[in-house]
Design an enzyme around this catalytic site. Structure first.
Site, PDB file in Angstrom:
ATOM      1  N   GLU A  45       6.419 -55.514 -59.769  1.00 60.54           N
ATOM      2  CA  GLU A  45       5.039 -55.060 -59.979  1.00 60.54           C
ATOM      3  C   GLU A  45       4.171 -55.522 -58.816  1.00 60.54           C
ATOM      4  O   GLU A  45       4.445 -56.544 -58.177  1.00 60.54           O
ATOM      5  CB  GLU A  45       4.523 -55.669 -61.298  1.00 60.54           C
ATOM      6  N   GLU A 193       3.058 -50.121 -71.889  1.00 57.85           N
ATOM      7  CA  GLU A 193       2.414 -50.922 -72.946  1.00 57.85           C
ATOM      8  C   GLU A 193       1.149 -50.213 -73.424  1.00 57.85           C
ATOM      9  O   GLU A 193       0.046 -50.770 -73.393  1.00 57.85           O
ATOM     10  CB  GLU A 193       2.139 -52.357 -72.462  1.00 57.85           C
ATOM     11  N   TYR A 260       9.754 -60.523 -74.213  1.00 60.29           N
ATOM     12  CA  TYR A 260       9.788 -61.721 -73.374  1.00 60.29           C
ATOM     13  C   TYR A 260      10.210 -62.924 -74.202  1.00 60.29           C
ATOM     14  O   TYR A 260       9.836 -63.053 -75.370  1.00 60.29           O
ATOM     15  CB  TYR A 260       8.399 -61.993 -72.767  1.00 60.29           C
ATOM     16  N   GLU A 322      11.129 -54.483 -69.565  1.00 61.19           N
ATOM     17  CA  GLU A 322      10.565 -55.807 -69.291  1.00 61.19           C
ATOM     18  C   GLU A 322      11.236 -56.807 -70.217  1.00 61.19           C
ATOM     19  O   GLU A 322      11.157 -56.662 -71.446  1.00 61.19           O
ATOM     20  CB  GLU A 322       9.046 -55.823 -69.495  1.00 61.19           C
ATOM     21  N   GLN A 371      10.537 -60.729 -63.081  1.00 64.57           N
ATOM     22  CA  GLN A 371      10.480 -59.687 -62.083  1.00 64.57           C
ATOM     23  C   GLN A 371      11.286 -60.131 -60.853  1.00 64.57           C
ATOM     24  O   GLN A 371      11.633 -61.313 -60.764  1.00 64.57           O
ATOM     25  CB  GLN A 371       9.051 -59.408 -61.701  1.00 64.57           C
TER      26      GLN A 371
HETATM   27  O1  AHR Z   1       5.483 -58.532 -66.319  1.00 63.54           O
HETATM   28  C1  AHR Z   1       4.163 -58.947 -66.446  1.00 63.54           C
HETATM   29  C2  AHR Z   1       3.353 -58.103 -67.411  1.00 63.54           C
HETATM   30  O2  AHR Z   1       3.886 -58.227 -68.687  1.00 63.54           O
HETATM   31  C3  AHR Z   1       3.320 -56.629 -67.162  1.00 63.54           C
HETATM   32  O3  AHR Z   1       2.317 -56.277 -66.265  1.00 63.54           O
HETATM   33  C4  AHR Z   1       3.020 -56.061 -68.511  1.00 63.54           C
HETATM   34  O4  AHR Z   1       3.577 -54.784 -68.715  1.00 63.54           O
HETATM   35  C5  AHR Z   1       3.559 -57.103 -69.477  1.00 63.54           C
HETATM   36  O5  AHR Z   1       2.640 -57.447 -70.436  1.00 63.54           O
END
Ligand code: AHR
Length: 518
Positions: A45, A193, A260, A322, A371
């Protein structure tokens, strides 16, 4: 001496004698689906120093570069065989206007990433630079279009600009900007999102928007890009997947899912990336294993919707674009830049997730870890001219043979690793058959103290030799720094033995092992 021996014996009993041996059967006699190489995708990103500084430094930089791309980072990513890169976001995708990033660099406008750290984007890394980067590392391109502040026309025109092959004004403009032949867009996503930073939409509203937009994403590219809808935040949110599956009218090849790994039950509760205690180790690993249930929930829901609508099953893929660990920001860093160290705990997290993705290879068609460089669970960290490979990089390197291999079902019976009230299976595993006929087995020992003895049977195949690689660390937070870049690195693993068709090995505590059998 006596006391020492007694203490050593007690330690041995505590650490290994009581650890239940694991038994693993690899079913080479029941080959499953292909593990799409896109499962090994990366997310880059325009955030913090993920791109500027981490990947792109500009032609005039004293850091050795090729057309502005860091030579060290490009070489490391090429070596990793990255199959796919996602760009420009993330939340930034819904503020990104592609026209800002084309044409002469000195005329490009500067924008802000308002979500993450207010960093300035000079737009010197735009569409052409992204494809140049992807081509330099040998990856396919995943473009995330802007639905939050953009229009369907803007997204359709971007697609035409990138992939058009006729004599239109947009194609002429691309050619004038230096690219004659069309770029290839592997995945085109509409929004990110959309339940949050992408517009705080309801699932029903987004489903309508998606159908409308996707109707107009026309392209000369054959086959066209995989069209991707933006889905749920994690498995405990299921409304987007359900509503999208039930209301798809326009082409929709996949639905995304974000999950996450954090410390607590809520996203806000985060651990330190280093210097954590065993509770942190255990909680993070227990949370990461929830990925399995989340995928299953979504897979079941998608199968039910496919059945209900009489459509072929497993046609819509789950794209986990993600995932990874999210810890507290590195001390002294801009919190919005999401910089964190990466330890052997991250390595075990990576292996456990890859093993889960292999299990669901018929539904999980792509993932991109968040990332690539300097952001969250990164492969690579940079500081000025310095670069270091993280333990997560090494896991992705060890797991390369799984890309496009045939997933093999496994039966795994393992003891548990328990800390306080937190319990989880001690061993995580997956297996596959590569195109050249080798069997690869990926294993992780989630216990930070006890070795795991594994006895494996290979059904339907006779292996004559085994070789392997192991990644482990001296402490739970073992990691690499710019001064000590090789504290955690893979070494040959000679601890696996083949005898009478059985494979036996002992996985050291907190380790990741990949075996190749022939
Ligand atoms: O990866 C960081 C952020 O996490 C991204 O910008 C978003 O899509 C998510 O909330």
């Amino acid at each position: 001496m006596k006391t020492f021996l007694a203490a050593a014996a007690a330690l041995f009993m505590a650490s290994s004698a009581f650890a239940a041996p694991a038994s693993l059967t690899v079913h080479a006699d029941r080959p499953g689906p292909t593990i799409n190489k896109y499962v090994y995708g990366q997310f880059s990103e325009m955030l913090g120093t993920g791109i500027y500084g981490g990947i792109y430094v500009g032609e005039k930089s004293p850091i050795p570069n090729t057309r502005g791309f860091r030579n060290d980072v490009i070489a490391a990513l090429k070596e990793l065989k990255v199959p796919l890169v996602r760009w420009p976001g993330g939340c930034y995708a819904d503020e990104y206007h592609w026209r800002d990033g084309i044409g002469p660099k000195d005329k490009r406008v500067t924008r802000l990433n308002t979500n993450w750290g207010g960093v300035e984007d000079p737009n010197t890394f735009g569409t052409h630079e992204f494809f140049d980067f992807a081509e330099l590392i040998g990856a396919d391109a995943y473009i995330n279009a802007n639905m939050g502040t953009g229009t369907a026309a803007e997204a359709a025109q971007w697609l035409e600009y990138m992939t058009g092959n006729q004599d239109t004004t947009l194609v002429k403009e691309r050619k004038a900007n230096g690219r004659d032949k069309p770029f290839k867009v592997a995945i085109y996503a509409l929004g990110n999102e959309t339940w949050g930073c992408g517009g705080n939409m309801r699932a029903e509203y987004y489903a309508d928007q998606y159908n409308q937009w996707a109707t107009f994403m026309k392209t000369a590219q054959q086959p066209g890009p995989i069209m991707l809808a933006s889905g749920d935040r994690s498995g405990d949110w299921t409304d987007f997947t359900k509503v999208l599956m039930d209301n798809r009218r326009a082409p929709m090849d996949g639905i995304s899912l974000h999950y996450y790994t954090v410390l607590g039950d809520k996203w806000e509760i985060k651990d330190n990336a280093t210097g954590f205690n065993e509770e942190g180790w255990a909680r993070v690993l227990a949370n990461t294993l929830k990925m399995d249930g989340y995928i299953k929930t979504h897979d079941d829901m998608m199968s039910a919707a496919e059945k209900k609508s009489d459509r072929p099953t497993k046609k819509v893929g789950l794209y986990i674009d993600e995932w990874g660990t999210w810890f507290k920001p590195a001390p002294g860093s801009n919190p919005g830049f999401l910089q964190q160290q990466n330890t052997i705990r991250d390595a075990v997290v990576a292996a456990a997730n890859l093993n889960i993705f292999h299990k669901y290879a018929d539904r999980v068609q792509m993932t991109s870890i968040a990332q690539t460089v300097n952001v969250l669970q990164a492969m690579i960290l940079t500081d000025g001219a310095k670069m270091v490979l993280t333990p997560t990089y090494h896991v992705f390197h060890m797991y390369k043979p799984f890309q496009d291999a045939t997933s093999l079902p496994i039966d795994l019976k393992t003891g548990n690793y328990t800390f306080g009230g937190i319990t989880m299976p001690q061993v995580s595993a997956s297996a596959a058959k590569t195109k050249s006929g080798a069997i690869v087995v990926g294993l992780a020992n989630l216990d930070p103290h006890n070795a795991a003895v594994v006895s494996a049977t290979l059904a339907g195949v006779k292996a004559g030799k085994v070789k392997g690689e192991i990644l482990t660390g001296a402490t739970m937070d073992a990691h690499n720094t710019f001064d000590k870049p090789d504290t955690v690195h893979p070494v040959a693993f000679n601890g696996a033995k083949l005898a009478n068709g059985k494979l036996s090995l002992s996985l050291p505590p907190k380790s990741v092992v990949v075996l190749t059998l022939q």
